[in-house]
Design an enzyme around this catalytic site. Structure first.
Site, short mmCIF file in Angstrom:
data_model
loop_
_atom_site.label_atom_id
_atom_site.label_comp_id
_atom_site.label_asym_id
_atom_site.label_seq_id
_atom_site.Cartn_x
_atom_site.Cartn_y
_atom_site.Cartn_z
N GLY A 9 0.85 -1.18 0.00
CA GLY A 9 0.00 0.00 0.00
C GLY A 9 0.88 1.24 0.00
N SER A 10 0.30 2.42 0.26
CA SER A 10 1.11 3.63 0.25
C SER A 10 0.26 4.86 0.55
CB SER A 10 1.79 3.85 -1.11
OG SER A 10 2.59 2.77 -1.47
N ASN A 11 0.96 5.94 0.91
CA ASN A 11 0.38 7.29 0.94
C ASN A 11 1.21 8.19 0.03
OD1 ASN A 11 -1.35 6.63 3.24
ND2 ASN A 11 0.48 6.85 4.51
#
Length: 770
Positions: free
Chosen positions: A219-221
């Site tokens: 995932g990531s931001n």
């Protein structure tokens, strides 16, 4: 300043196993030459006059730091893990959950099919560009040169020193590694059911349950900030915060790659890939987040009566193809044996075990099954110096495999796109072709349900750039793994094909927190100074370690347990919860390493996960602020408090245990919390329940490479943290040095210009030629 000269004679690649013959005209015209300049924390800045030399220097530097991890992965790519490590152990790839035996069967089948060889033999843009071929060739030569110069028996990492399974790398290895990366959100998650697939036979149990395609643990931001959101003379800014594994080939390698006048990019590359996938050039920065777009669809096959290996399309019979693969397996007694499996394929893709009955079977089609364009795309992005050039790079090669792109440039333009490769399945097809079974299962008996195409698509079966979700702004764009809808709540994205994601649905707590942090910063209400982002406030926002679930619910929970000082646990025991109330009331609502109450809150939050925790439900008209309010009417809330206190007391863990005492990596305290709890700085221990010693098992994934970059007219100003550090070698001085920085919320100054690099007190340089 220290200088070292390494001169190498390059071995013929054709003498190596699985070598690829380089097309005519791509052979080197001279020796490989590169300069590897190391700065603090061992970060290499590789400089060369051409792409082959650049790849050579990067491959050599990477091998110095991480050869054992890559050597293990080469065993995976060769389908030989069972031979060396036994069939039952899990593979070395944390993104693909399968056994050595299943992996070997799958990899050898793929290798023998020749798929990747055929794909890379295509001319660009479908096949690798000349520059990509050069950098791959050089990378392999550099890796192999370090291995040959050092010798397997003298490798500095004891993990693989002297191991029989360490071998040279080939160009085909690099292309197959990237091919595997492109499919980690698709067919790579279905290896077990593909390997286990077999037609129903008399006396054999039929797996009637439809197949399920899990998501990879990634995932990531990311933020892209335009000139309307920044201050202090900054144009644009980017915050990169990918959440990837902390072990194995899913790790990132931090590097700068420079060919004067042609390429200058700094950032990170996935292990074994010779290109920067997340980073910045002089006037452009970008990051990626895993997108919600589908990467594969299942097709339900209608089988021919009496023949479970044939199916019908448009009334015509088609036979499945079969391939039998035999792999070597080391038994518990150390002796080698062999195991054979037969794999089945259809016009759509591999047939899977689940749901294969006498009447139907399911096949999985991966949209990246023909994608070797990813490296073309990333190299073109590495050469870009503006949002417009980045967009052109992505539109030209259309090879981003499974991620959104969030970017900004020095003019103050912010940009979001889900330019990833997505199956061309229209909304009408999703309605008319859907069949009973797994999500995104289509009717395989009619060509009407086959993937379509667009005039601007680089190949059939995918959506063209004009159909993908995009947004350009001068204030900001964001993504934290929800769909494109609320990339910027002031300009909701709608109207894109549903296969890219949904609209009008509940956002994750992590997405909501990311948007709230931007909102507060732009209003100047977060206590970080005047409104608008500069580099200092962007760093502090990233590592503020807020916990949104606690901000929304903690005060109401404290009031509830004060009103009910004794609560009943699941086992019927009455539990005094007054001490827990006091700890939570005093907690700073942060997940810093010293925060007392974060461990207690996490235990409660996940214990209450089965309850209807929020009283006010999600409202599409207020998507960033709902759901909210503690639902004290649900008896599960009180039970979760009692169960949490009961368990921590039984383990003799103080209710006010600091987070850093419980959450660690290699003995180092780690801030942050799981994204589901509402943390932006997402950190995931291997398992969440507290162990008997009051700690979680070691962190295995989460915030990996963090980059805050300000794109000024005078050039980039950036700070970075590679949370698990540059080298996987436990004896390296750069094994956990940046991890200790992360624990203390300190950053590495990004050195981009030659003068900045040479001025680093830790500067040293190695010139390598071959």
């Amino acid at each position: 300043m220290r200088w070292k000269l390494v001169t190498c004679a390059v071995a013929s690649l054709t003498a190596l196993p699985l070598a690829v013959v380089v097309p005519a005209g791509a052979a080197p015209t001279g020796p490989y030459r590169a300069e590897i300049r190391r700065t603090a924390y061992g970060i290499p800045h590789v400089k060369a006059a051409d792409y082959a030399g650049l790849g050579f220097g990067e491959g050599y530097a990477f091998a110095q730091d991480n050869l054992c991890v890559m050597a293990s992965h080469l065993v995976t790519l060769a389908g030989e893990r069972s031979r060396y490590f036994g069939p039952d152990a899990a593979t070395d790839d944390p993104l693909v959950s399968t056994s050595n035996l299943a992996s070997d069967v799958y990899q050898q089948a793929e290798l023998r099919s020749g798929t990747v060889r055929r794909l890379i033999a295509q001319p660009a843009p479908l096949g690798p560009t000349r520059e990509v071929r050069d950098i791959v060739r050089g990378y392999v030569a550099g890796y192999n040169r370090y291995l040959r110069d050092t010798g397997v028996s003298r490798l500095p990492d004891s993990t693989c020193r002297g191991a029989a399974w360490v071998r040279p790398m080939t160009e085909l290895d690099v292309y197959r590694d990237m091919y595997q990366v492109t499919q980690i959100e698709g067919v790579e998650q279905a290896i077990d059911p593909i390997v286990d697939a077999a037609p129903p036979t008399a006396g054999k149990a039929v797996r009637t349950k439809p197949p399920v395609l899990p998501k990879a643990d990634a995932g990531s931001n990311a933020y892209g900030l335009g000139r309307g959101a920044t201050r202090g003379g900054t144009g644009g800014m980017v915050l990169a915060n990918p959440h990837f594994p902390w072990a194995g080939v899913g790790r990132f390698y931090q590097v700068q790659l420079t060919i004067p006048g042609r390429l200058n990019v700094s950032g990170v590359a996935l292990y074994g890939t010779p290109l920067v996938e997340i980073g910045h050039t002089e006037h452009l920065a970008w990051s990626h987040t895993v997108s919600t777009a589908a990467r594969a669809t299942f097709y339900r096959l209608t089988l021919v009566p009496g023949d479970p290996t044939s199916y019908v399309v448009d009334g015509h019979r088609e036979a499945m193809t079969k391939r039998t693969v035999t792999v070597q397996v080391r038994g518990k007694d150390g002796r080698l044996g062999s195991v054979s499996r037969t794999l089945y394929d259809s016009r759509y893709g591999p047939v899977v075990a689940d749901g294969w009955t006498t009447t139907n079977a399911y096949a999985i089609r991966d949209v990246n099954a023909r994608n070797v364009r990813a490296m073309n795309t990333w190299l073109a992005m590495d050469q870009a110096d503006s949002v417009a050039q980045l967009r052109k790079a992505q539109d030209t090669y259309q090879g981003v495999p499974f991620t959104n792109t969030i970017a900004a440039d020095s003019t103050g333009q912010a940009y979001y796109a889900d330019a990833s490769v997505a199956p061309h399945v229209t909304d009408d097809q999703l309605k008319s072709c859907a069949v009973d079974g797994p999500e995104l299962a289509l009717d395989g008996s009619t060509s009407r349900c086959a993937w379509g195409s667009d005039p601007d698509a680089i190949e059939p079966g995918i959506f063209g750039p004009s159909r993908t979700p995009r947004l350009s702004r001068t204030d900001y764009v964001t993504n934290s793994n929800n769909s494109p809808w609320l990339t910027n709540p002031d300009a909701p994205l709608t109207g894109f094909p549903r296969i890219f994601g949904d609209t009008g649905t509940e956002r994750s707590l992590r997405t909501r927190l990311g948007l709230d942090m931007v909102k507060q910063r732009l209003a100047g209400t977060d206590g970080l100074g005047p409104r608008g982002f500069d580099l200092a406030s962007l760093r502090r926002t990233m590592l503020g370690d807020r916990d949104l679930s606690a901000e929304l619910l903690r005060d109401q929970l404290v009031a509830y347990c004060r009103a009910h000082p004794t609560l009943t646990a699941t086992d019927g025991t009455s539990v005094d919860v007054r001490s827990a109330c006091r700890v939570l009331a005093a907690w700073d609502l942060r997940t810093d390493t010293g925060s007392k109450g974060a461990v207690l809150w996490r235990a409660f939050f996940f214990a209450a996960a089965a309850s209807r925790l929020f009283r006010t439900p999600f409202d599409p008209a207020h998507p960033v602020t709902t759901p909210r309010d503690l639902n004290t009417a649900d008896p599960g809330v009180g039970r979760a408090v009692a169960d949490t206190v009961q368990r921590m007391t039984a383990l003799k863990v103080p209710l006010d245990e600091p987070l850093g005492a419980a959450q660690r990596y290699a003995g180092i305290a780690i801030p942050g919390c799981p994204g589901a709890e509402g943390c932006f700085n997402a950190i995931y221990p291997a398992s969440l329940p507290l162990q008997a010693d009051g700690t979680y098992s070691d962190v295995t994934s989460g915030s990996s490479f963090i980059m805050a970059v300000s794109l000024t007219p005078a050039g980039p100003r950036a700070s970075t943290i590679l949370t698990y550090s540059e080298s996987a070698n436990p004896s390296s001085p750069h094994h956990t040095d940046q991890t200790r920085l992360f624990s203390a919320k300190r950053w590495v100054q990004d050195r981009f210009a030659d003068a900045e690099i040479a001025a680093d007190p830790a500067y040293r340089t190695t010139r390598v030629t071959g």
